[in-house]
Write a protein that holds these residues in place. Structure first.
Motif, PDB file in Angstrom:
ATOM      1  N   VAL A  81       0.849  -1.203   0.000  1.00 49.04           N
ATOM      2  CA  VAL A  81       0.000   0.000   0.000  1.00 49.04           C
ATOM      3  C   VAL A  81       0.882   1.249   0.000  1.00 49.04           C
ATOM      4  O   VAL A  81       0.599   2.217  -0.713  1.00 49.04           O
ATOM      5  N   GLU A  82       1.951   1.221   0.768  1.00 48.98           N
ATOM      6  CA  GLU A  82       2.888   2.355   0.794  1.00 48.98           C
ATOM      7  C   GLU A  82       3.488   2.599  -0.588  1.00 48.98           C
ATOM      8  O   GLU A  82       3.550   3.734  -1.062  1.00 48.98           O
ATOM      9  N   ARG A  83       3.919   1.547  -1.236  1.00 50.39           N
ATOM     10  CA  ARG A  83       4.503   1.690  -2.583  1.00 50.39           C
ATOM     11  C   ARG A  83       3.450   2.143  -3.590  1.00 50.39           C
ATOM     12  O   ARG A  83       3.737   2.967  -4.463  1.00 50.39           O
ATOM     13  N   ALA A  84       2.250   1.615  -3.470  1.00 48.40           N
ATOM     14  CA  ALA A  84       1.169   2.044  -4.363  1.00 48.40           C
ATOM     15  C   ALA A  84       0.859   3.521  -4.144  1.00 48.40           C
ATOM     16  O   ALA A  84       0.630   4.264  -5.108  1.00 48.40           O
ATOM     17  N   MET A  85       0.873   3.953  -2.889  1.00 50.30           N
ATOM     18  CA  MET A  85       0.630   5.365  -2.589  1.00 50.30           C
ATOM     19  C   MET A  85       1.637   6.240  -3.336  1.00 50.30           C
ATOM     20  O   MET A  85       1.279   7.260  -3.923  1.00 50.30           O
ATOM     21  N   GLU A  86       2.894   5.830  -3.330  1.00 51.01           N
ATOM     22  CA  GLU A  86       3.932   6.595  -4.020  1.00 51.01           C
ATOM     23  C   GLU A  86       3.650   6.682  -5.522  1.00 51.01           C
ATOM     24  O   GLU A  86       3.840   7.737  -6.138  1.00 51.01           O
ATOM     25  N   VAL A  87       3.203   5.592  -6.115  1.00 48.66           N
ATOM     26  CA  VAL A  87       2.907   5.591  -7.551  1.00 48.66           C
ATOM     27  C   VAL A  87       1.708   6.495  -7.846  1.00 48.66           C
ATOM     28  O   VAL A  87       1.764   7.348  -8.744  1.00 48.66           O
ATOM     29  N   PHE A  88       0.623   6.337  -7.093  1.00 52.64           N
ATOM     30  CA  PHE A  88      -0.560   7.175  -7.307  1.00 52.64           C
ATOM     31  C   PHE A  88      -0.224   8.652  -7.063  1.00 52.64           C
ATOM     32  O   PHE A  88      -0.712   9.529  -7.772  1.00 52.64           O
ATOM     33  N   TRP A  89       0.600   8.916  -6.085  1.00 49.29           N
ATOM     34  CA  TRP A  89       0.980  10.287  -5.748  1.00 49.29           C
ATOM     35  C   TRP A  89       1.786  10.907  -6.886  1.00 49.29           C
ATOM     36  O   TRP A  89       1.601  12.056  -7.256  1.00 49.29           O
TER      37      TRP A  89
ATOM     38  N   LEU B 116      -7.201  -0.490  -4.214  1.00 53.25           N
ATOM     39  CA  LEU B 116      -5.835  -0.198  -3.759  1.00 53.25           C
ATOM     40  C   LEU B 116      -5.641   1.309  -3.636  1.00 53.25           C
ATOM     41  O   LEU B 116      -5.000   1.786  -2.690  1.00 53.25           O
ATOM     42  N   PHE B 117      -6.206   2.075  -4.542  1.00 53.35           N
ATOM     43  CA  PHE B 117      -6.118   3.533  -4.443  1.00 53.35           C
ATOM     44  C   PHE B 117      -6.772   4.034  -3.161  1.00 53.35           C
ATOM     45  O   PHE B 117      -6.231   4.904  -2.476  1.00 53.35           O
ATOM     46  N   ASP B 118      -7.938   3.480  -2.818  1.00 51.20           N
ATOM     47  CA  ASP B 118      -8.611   3.880  -1.575  1.00 51.20           C
ATOM     48  C   ASP B 118      -7.710   3.627  -0.366  1.00 51.20           C
ATOM     49  O   ASP B 118      -7.612   4.468   0.529  1.00 51.20           O
ATOM     50  N   LEU B 119      -7.069   2.479  -0.339  1.00 44.35           N
ATOM     51  CA  LEU B 119      -6.153   2.167   0.760  1.00 44.35           C
ATOM     52  C   LEU B 119      -4.965   3.127   0.774  1.00 44.35           C
ATOM     53  O   LEU B 119      -4.533   3.592   1.841  1.00 44.35           O
ATOM     54  N   ALA B 120      -4.440   3.417  -0.396  1.00 41.62           N
ATOM     55  CA  ALA B 120      -3.290   4.330  -0.489  1.00 41.62           C
ATOM     56  C   ALA B 120      -3.674   5.744  -0.059  1.00 41.62           C
ATOM     57  O   ALA B 120      -2.916   6.408   0.667  1.00 41.62           O
ATOM     58  N   LEU B 121      -4.836   6.197  -0.471  1.00 44.58           N
ATOM     59  CA  LEU B 121      -5.292   7.536  -0.092  1.00 44.58           C
ATOM     60  C   LEU B 121      -5.556   7.601   1.415  1.00 44.58           C
ATOM     61  O   LEU B 121      -5.209   8.592   2.067  1.00 44.58           O
ATOM     62  N   ARG B 122      -6.109   6.552   1.970  1.00 44.55           N
ATOM     63  CA  ARG B 122      -6.331   6.498   3.423  1.00 44.55           C
ATOM     64  C   ARG B 122      -4.984   6.522   4.162  1.00 44.55           C
ATOM     65  O   ARG B 122      -4.831   7.211   5.164  1.00 44.55           O
ATOM     66  N   ARG B 123      -4.021   5.773   3.654  1.00 45.36           N
ATOM     67  CA  ARG B 123      -2.680   5.762   4.263  1.00 45.36           C
ATOM     68  C   ARG B 123      -2.089   7.163   4.234  1.00 45.36           C
ATOM     69  O   ARG B 123      -1.531   7.641   5.206  1.00 45.36           O
TER      70      ARG B 123
ATOM     71  N   ALA C 256      -3.926  14.493  -1.576  1.00 48.15           N
ATOM     72  CA  ALA C 256      -5.344  14.819  -1.372  1.00 48.15           C
ATOM     73  C   ALA C 256      -5.785  15.943  -2.303  1.00 48.15           C
ATOM     74  O   ALA C 256      -6.868  15.887  -2.897  1.00 48.15           O
ATOM     75  N   VAL C 257      -4.957  16.969  -2.435  1.00 49.20           N
ATOM     76  CA  VAL C 257      -5.282  18.092  -3.320  1.00 49.20           C
ATOM     77  C   VAL C 257      -5.341  17.611  -4.769  1.00 49.20           C
ATOM     78  O   VAL C 257      -6.267  17.957  -5.514  1.00 49.20           O
ATOM     79  N   SER C 258      -4.372  16.804  -5.170  1.00 52.73           N
ATOM     80  CA  SER C 258      -4.369  16.271  -6.535  1.00 52.73           C
ATOM     81  C   SER C 258      -5.600  15.410  -6.794  1.00 52.73           C
ATOM     82  O   SER C 258      -6.211  15.483  -7.866  1.00 52.73           O
ATOM     83  N   THR C 259      -5.974  14.613  -5.802  1.00 55.23           N
ATOM     84  CA  THR C 259      -7.159  13.764  -5.945  1.00 55.23           C
ATOM     85  C   THR C 259      -8.413  14.614  -6.077  1.00 55.23           C
ATOM     86  O   THR C 259      -9.284  14.323  -6.894  1.00 55.23           O
ATOM     87  N   ALA C 260      -8.502  15.674  -5.273  1.00 56.79           N
ATOM     88  CA  ALA C 260      -9.660  16.574  -5.377  1.00 56.79           C
ATOM     89  C   ALA C 260      -9.747  17.164  -6.782  1.00 56.79           C
ATOM     90  O   ALA C 260     -10.835  17.235  -7.361  1.00 56.79           O
ATOM     91  N   ALA C 261      -8.609  17.581  -7.334  1.00 62.08           N
ATOM     92  CA  ALA C 261      -8.594  18.178  -8.668  1.00 62.08           C
ATOM     93  C   ALA C 261      -8.934  17.153  -9.747  1.00 62.08           C
ATOM     94  O   ALA C 261      -9.667  17.453 -10.690  1.00 62.08           O
ATOM     95  N   GLN C 262      -8.416  15.937  -9.608  1.00 65.91           N
ATOM     96  CA  GLN C 262      -8.601  14.925 -10.639  1.00 65.91           C
ATOM     97  C   GLN C 262      -9.944  14.208 -10.556  1.00 65.91           C
ATOM     98  O   GLN C 262     -10.547  13.899 -11.585  1.00 65.91           O
TER      99      GLN C 262
END
Length: 192
Positions: free
Chosen positions: A13-21, A54-61, A106-112
């Motif tokens: 999840v940590e690694r996925a967070m980095e990719v999504f970020w 997985l994105f939901d988990l990454a965003l929560r993390r 979070a800001v990027s997610t709000a925009a996208q």
């Protein structure tokens, strides 16, 4: 037949967070995630169900770790305005030091996804609410100590600080000169 490759879901999840970020939700492919996590697509889907899950988990993390870090920074001892300045400038320094200029997930997610994904919106709102609450608490402390005029509305100032932070972090993704944003921080704090 060999055993399936074992992996640590928390690290995944940590690694996925980095990719999504770095790439954003839409631009991240399942193959990007497989490469970053070091697992097969079947394992990815078996463990997490879908890219979206997985994105939901990454965003929560991201939300949980960043909210805790921000609260710890704001809760340190010292004058309220100095702590606010230090936190805002620290976040900007991190944004400018990041070669990928990721800004805030979070800001990027709000925009996208803000206009089309209610589940993501709920998570982003939770993070924004936590951040605004931390700012409001600090303003209330400043009102009690006399550093901030007691007649000022702590909730309104907490909202102002949150929206300013969102704007700063968005602007830092494209701005070349951090002095512009430092001036904005100074002006905001002078207005308190």
């Amino acid at each position: 037949m060999g055993r399936p490759k074992q992996f640590d879901p928390e690290l995944a999840v940590e690694r996925a967070m980095e990719v999504f970020w770095r790439k954003g939700y839409a631009a991240t492919t399942p193959q990007d995630l497989v490469d970053a996590l070091g697992i097969g697509k079947g394992s990815l889907y078996h463990a997490f169900g879908s890219k979206r899950a997985l994105f939901d988990l990454a965003l929560r993390r991201y939300r949980d770790s960043r909210a805790v870090a921000l609260t710890e920074l704001l809760d340190r001892p010292g004058p309220v305005k100095e702590r606010l300045r230090e936190v805002l400038l620290l976040l900007l320094e991190r944004d400018f030091a990041d070669p990928d200029r990721r800004g805030c997930l979070a800001v990027s997610t709000a925009a996208q996804l803000g206009s089309c994904d209610e589940q993501a919106v709920v998570q982003v709102r939770r993070m924004f609410d936590r951040t605004e609450g931390a700012f409001r608490s600090l303003i209330e402390e400043g009102r009690r100590t006399g550093e901030i005029d007691a007649s000022r509305d702590a909730a309104a100032l907490g909202s102002l600080l949150l929206t300013t932070l969102v704007g700063l972090r968005t602007t830092a993704r494209v701005e070349e000169d951090p002095r512009r944003l430092r001036r904005a921080v100074d002006a905001l704090l002078d207005s308190l």
